[in-house]
Write an enzyme that holds these catalytic residues in place. Structure first.
Site, PDB file in Angstrom:
ATOM      1  N   SER A  12       6.188   5.394   6.517  1.00  0.00           N
ATOM      2  CA  SER A  12       4.965   5.719   7.236  1.00  0.00           C
ATOM      3  C   SER A  12       5.071   5.242   8.676  1.00  0.00           C
ATOM      4  CB  SER A  12       3.805   5.004   6.535  1.00  0.00           C
ATOM      5  OG  SER A  12       2.675   5.002   7.355  1.00  0.00           O
ATOM      6  N   ALA A  13       4.333   5.915   9.555  1.00  0.00           N
ATOM      7  CA  ALA A  13       4.244   5.463  10.947  1.00  0.00           C
ATOM      8  C   ALA A  13       3.640   4.065  11.037  1.00  0.00           C
ATOM      9  CB  ALA A  13       3.395   6.445  11.741  1.00  0.00           C
ATOM     10  N   THR A  14       2.986   3.608   9.970  1.00  0.00           N
ATOM     11  CA  THR A  14       2.392   2.264  10.007  1.00  0.00           C
ATOM     12  C   THR A  14       3.460   1.175  10.158  1.00  0.00           C
ATOM     13  OG1 THR A  14       2.424   2.184   7.598  1.00  0.00           O
ATOM     14  CG2 THR A  14       0.338   2.799   8.599  1.00  0.00           C
ATOM     15  N   TYR A  26      -0.496  -2.758   3.155  1.00  0.00           N
ATOM     16  CA  TYR A  26       0.098  -1.444   2.879  1.00  0.00           C
ATOM     17  C   TYR A  26       1.251  -1.173   3.856  1.00  0.00           C
ATOM     18  CZ  TYR A  26       0.947   3.525   3.151  1.00  0.00           C
ATOM     19  OH  TYR A  26       1.586   4.742   3.207  1.00  0.00           O
ATOM     20  N   LYS A  61       5.519  -0.924   3.212  1.00  0.00           N
ATOM     21  CA  LYS A  61       6.429   0.158   3.618  1.00  0.00           C
ATOM     22  C   LYS A  61       7.577  -0.423   4.447  1.00  0.00           C
ATOM     23  CE  LYS A  61       4.731   3.181   1.464  1.00  0.00           C
ATOM     24  NZ  LYS A  61       5.387   4.161   0.638  1.00  0.00           N
ATOM     25  N   TYR A  89       6.252   9.248   7.867  1.00  0.00           N
ATOM     26  CA  TYR A  89       5.254  10.312   8.059  1.00  0.00           C
ATOM     27  C   TYR A  89       4.223   9.847   9.085  1.00  0.00           C
ATOM     28  CZ  TYR A  89       6.530  11.199   3.097  1.00  0.00           C
ATOM     29  OH  TYR A  89       7.159  11.379   1.896  1.00  0.00           O
ATOM     30  N   LEU A 148      -9.103  11.172   7.500  1.00  0.00           N
ATOM     31  CA  LEU A 148     -10.075  11.998   8.222  1.00  0.00           C
ATOM     32  C   LEU A 148     -10.200  13.433   7.672  1.00  0.00           C
ATOM     33  CD1 LEU A 148     -11.985  12.410  10.629  1.00  0.00           C
ATOM     34  CD2 LEU A 148      -9.962  12.875  12.039  1.00  0.00           C
ATOM     35  N   VAL A 150     -17.648   9.016  12.910  1.00  0.00           N
ATOM     36  CA  VAL A 150     -16.548   8.949  13.889  1.00  0.00           C
ATOM     37  C   VAL A 150     -16.526   7.517  14.418  1.00  0.00           C
ATOM     38  CG1 VAL A 150     -15.696   9.816  16.099  1.00  0.00           C
ATOM     39  CG2 VAL A 150     -16.816  11.379  14.483  1.00  0.00           C
ATOM     40  N   ARG A 202      -4.335  11.287  17.066  1.00  0.00           N
ATOM     41  CA  ARG A 202      -3.275  11.058  16.065  1.00  0.00           C
ATOM     42  C   ARG A 202      -2.401  12.301  15.950  1.00  0.00           C
ATOM     43  NH1 ARG A 202      -5.186   7.016  17.000  1.00  0.00           N
ATOM     44  NH2 ARG A 202      -6.076   5.408  15.672  1.00  0.00           N
TER      45      ARG A 202
HETATM   46  N1  LIG Z   1      -0.783  10.699   2.653  1.00  0.00           N
HETATM   47  C1  LIG Z   1      -0.577   9.960   3.714  1.00  0.00           C
HETATM   48  O1  LIG Z   1      -1.402   9.916   4.619  1.00  0.00           O
HETATM   49  C2  LIG Z   1       0.703   9.172   3.846  1.00  0.00           C
HETATM   50  C3  LIG Z   1       1.122   8.744   5.117  1.00  0.00           C
HETATM   51  C4  LIG Z   1       2.288   8.018   5.237  1.00  0.00           C
HETATM   52  C5  LIG Z   1       3.028   7.705   4.102  1.00  0.00           C
HETATM   53  N2  LIG Z   1       2.607   8.115   2.888  1.00  0.00           N
HETATM   54  C6  LIG Z   1       3.381   7.748   1.718  1.00  0.00           C
HETATM   55  O2  LIG Z   1       3.725   8.918   1.006  1.00  0.00           O
HETATM   56  C7  LIG Z   1       3.784   8.653  -0.396  1.00  0.00           C
HETATM   57  C8  LIG Z   1       2.932   9.648  -1.123  1.00  0.00           C
HETATM   58  O3  LIG Z   1       1.620   9.559  -0.626  1.00  0.00           O
HETATM   59  P1  LIG Z   1       0.476  10.529  -1.129  1.00  0.00           P
HETATM   60  O4  LIG Z   1      -0.431  10.773  -0.008  1.00  0.00           O
HETATM   61  O5  LIG Z   1       1.053  11.653  -1.854  1.00  0.00           O
HETATM   62  O6  LIG Z   1      -0.253   9.555  -2.142  1.00  0.00           O
HETATM   63  P2  LIG Z   1      -0.816   9.877  -3.602  1.00  0.00           P
HETATM   64  O7  LIG Z   1      -1.597   8.698  -4.027  1.00  0.00           O
HETATM   65  O8  LIG Z   1      -1.461  11.215  -3.630  1.00  0.00           O
HETATM   66  O9  LIG Z   1       0.532   9.980  -4.453  1.00  0.00           O
HETATM   67  C9  LIG Z   1       1.212   8.835  -4.894  1.00  0.00           C
HETATM   68  C10 LIG Z   1       1.473   9.030  -6.375  1.00  0.00           C
HETATM   69  O10 LIG Z   1       2.175   7.885  -6.858  1.00  0.00           O
HETATM   70  C11 LIG Z   1       1.633   7.540  -8.125  1.00  0.00           C
HETATM   71  N3  LIG Z   1       1.926   6.115  -8.331  1.00  0.00           N
HETATM   72  C12 LIG Z   1       1.470   5.051  -7.630  1.00  0.00           C
HETATM   73  N4  LIG Z   1       1.988   3.917  -8.116  1.00  0.00           N
HETATM   74  C13 LIG Z   1       2.811   4.263  -9.150  1.00  0.00           C
HETATM   75  C14 LIG Z   1       3.614   3.539 -10.066  1.00  0.00           C
HETATM   76  N5  LIG Z   1       3.676   2.202 -10.016  1.00  0.00           N
HETATM   77  N6  LIG Z   1       4.318   4.216 -10.983  1.00  0.00           N
HETATM   78  C15 LIG Z   1       4.255   5.579 -11.057  1.00  0.00           C
HETATM   79  N7  LIG Z   1       3.493   6.315 -10.226  1.00  0.00           N
HETATM   80  C16 LIG Z   1       2.773   5.660  -9.284  1.00  0.00           C
HETATM   81  C17 LIG Z   1       0.159   7.884  -8.043  1.00  0.00           C
HETATM   82  O11 LIG Z   1      -0.428   8.135  -9.292  1.00  0.00           O
HETATM   83  C18 LIG Z   1       0.186   9.147  -7.174  1.00  0.00           C
HETATM   84  O12 LIG Z   1       0.236  10.323  -7.968  1.00  0.00           O
HETATM   85  C19 LIG Z   1       3.347   7.209  -0.571  1.00  0.00           C
HETATM   86  O13 LIG Z   1       4.490   6.407  -0.681  1.00  0.00           O
HETATM   87  C20 LIG Z   1       2.618   6.908   0.722  1.00  0.00           C
HETATM   88  O14 LIG Z   1       2.687   5.541   1.043  1.00  0.00           O
HETATM   89  C21 LIG Z   1       1.467   8.854   2.727  1.00  0.00           C
END
Ligand SMILES: NC(=O)c1ccc[n+]([C@@H]2O[C@H](COP(=O)([O-])OP(=O)(O)OC[C@H]3O[C@@H](n4cnc5c(N)ncnc54)[C@H](O)[C@@H]3O)[C@@H](O)[C@H]2O)c1
Length: 366
Positions: free
Chosen positions: A148-150, A174, A178, A202, A225, A242, A256
């Site tokens: 993540s960009a974080t 969080y 990452k 991302y 958002l 907002v 963003r």
């Molecule tokens: N969506 C965003 O804004 C964003 C931004 C940057 C990074 N990410 C990263 O992308 C990845 C996917 O994000 P997303 O938005 O699809 O999230 P999401 O919550 O929709 O999907 C994550 C999935 O992982 C599953 N999960 C969580 N812990 C688990 C475990 N211990 N065992 C098995 N399954 C598990 C959840 O049930 C979920 O289905 C994550 O790693 C997140 O940190 C997401």
């Protein structure tokens, strides 16, 4: 555990067998559509902690994964399990011969991570370590990691390039989780030259599949958002809040880098090509963003245009830790992965509206 083997059509790229953790979630499900459409065999593991099952509790698949199969016209294998459970992971690894792993599974709510840091470190860092141990023991040493960009914390310089310091000023558990996993991956590839890892940072994923069948379905109050705007437009919530309109940006609201989920999914396939390139070694991180930013109000206006609905909003105080601008440099991914975002804000908003209006209650409405 039952071993199912799915035979897939031959395509230009050799078909691979891919383990996708968290594949029932928002980003993972869109990546699975891409993988299946390219003829790969996909095995999803997900504990469904943040993925609704849908209305048919007896179905072996979640509603989202059922629709993934419908879009791709291919079947996938799904195992409901936790990546922290080593014995279950071992059974899955014993059933298939994986070429590589795409690792999406994580908890992702920034606010919740501040309240429950141990849960986030255990799940996101501990879960990743358990997965990596299983991969090592089953000799699957290639990983694509959802970062993540974080990890950049507060930007010291914009646009954010991959050589920007990470881990400094990461303000929440969080983001740190990452960052920690990226550091673990760097140490791992140093310790054993057979390991290869691509980390995809991302920016702000938004949008839905063009079919309107799959999209983002947050549980409870959306913390991002775009799904919030969509729920206001569809009448599920009265108005958007907002957080601050006095930033040093053209309209005063935060800017963003929003990236369409389908561009993001295609980026994973580009990263997989890199990972499997015999010349590729070690660890490499890539930004997945568009390289430019949109303000909160620009996004609201674009959504109103796409949906033909009003999105009422009220301006409230700034949120602690929020910054005026955050956007990527997308040039490294373009140069090394041959990948570039293609879709603009109109397509982002139109696809979200299609998904949200067809599925006002997400996967539960079907
Ligand atoms: N969506 C965003 O804004 C964003 C931004 C940057 C990074 N990410 C990263 O992308 C990845 C996917 O994000 P997303 O938005 O699809 O999230 P999401 O919550 O929709 O999907 C994550 C999935 O992982 C599953 N999960 C969580 N812990 C688990 C475990 N211990 N065992 C098995 N399954 C598990 C959840 O049930 C979920 O289905 C994550 O790693 C997140 O940190 C997401």
């Amino acid at each position: 555990m039952e071993c199912q083997v799915t035979f897939v059509e031959a395509t230009a790229m050799p078909a691979r067998t891919v383990l996708v953790t968290g594949g029932a979630g928002y980003v993972g499900s869109h990546a699975v559509v891409q993988l299946l459409s390219q003829g790969h065999e996909v095995v999803v593991v997900d504990n469904l902690v943040n993925a609704p099952r849908g209305n048919d509790a007896a179905s072996p698949l979640t509603e989202c994964l059922r629709r993934v199969q419908e879009i791709a016209g291919k079947t996938l294998n799904f195992h409901q399990m936790d990546i922290m459970d080593r014995s279950q992971l071992d059974r899955v690894f014993a059933c298939y011969s994986f070429d590589y792993v795409m690792h999406f599974a994580a908890l992702k709510a920034v606010g919740e991570s501040v309240e429950k840091p141990l849960l986030y470190y255990k799940n996101n860092v501990g879960g990743s370590i358990t997965l990596l141990e299983a991969m090592k023991d089953h000799n699957v040493k290639k990983l694509i990691y959802s970062s993540s960009a974080t990890v950049y914390g507060t930007p010291q310089k914009l646009p954010l390039t991959e050589d920007h310091p990470t881990g400094v000023n990461c303000t929440n558990p969080y983001g740190k989780s990452k960052y920690f996993v990226e550091e673990i991956l760097k140490d791992l590839v140093t310790s054993d030259k057979e390991w290869r890892a691509v980390s995809l940072r991302y920016f702000n994923p938004v949008g839905a599949h063009e079919s309107g069948l799959i999209g983002e379905d947050p549980q409870g109050v959306p913390s991002n958002l775009m799904p919030y705007i969509a729920q206001v437009a569809v009448g599920r919530r009265p108005r958007l809040q907002v957080f601050g309109d006095d930033y040093d940006t053209p309209d005063g609201t935060g800017v963003r880098d929003y990236i369409h989920i389908q561009d993001l999914a295609v980026g994973h396939l580009a990263a997989a090509r890199k990972l499997l390139d015999p010349c590729f070694q070690g660890f490499r991180a890539y930004n997945l963003g568009t390289g430019s930013g949109l303000s909160v109000l620009q996004l609201v206006q674009a959504f109103e245009k796409a949906s033909g609905r009003q999105v009422p909003y009220e301006v409230v105080g700034r949120r602690p830790g929020d910054i005026a601008y955050c956007y990527s440099s997308a040039s490294l991914a373009k140069r090394e992965l041959g990948w570039q975002a293609q879709k603009g804000v109109d397509e982002m908003c139109e696809s979200v509206w299609r998904w949200q209006s067809k599925n006002p209650n997400g996967y539960r409405s079907s």
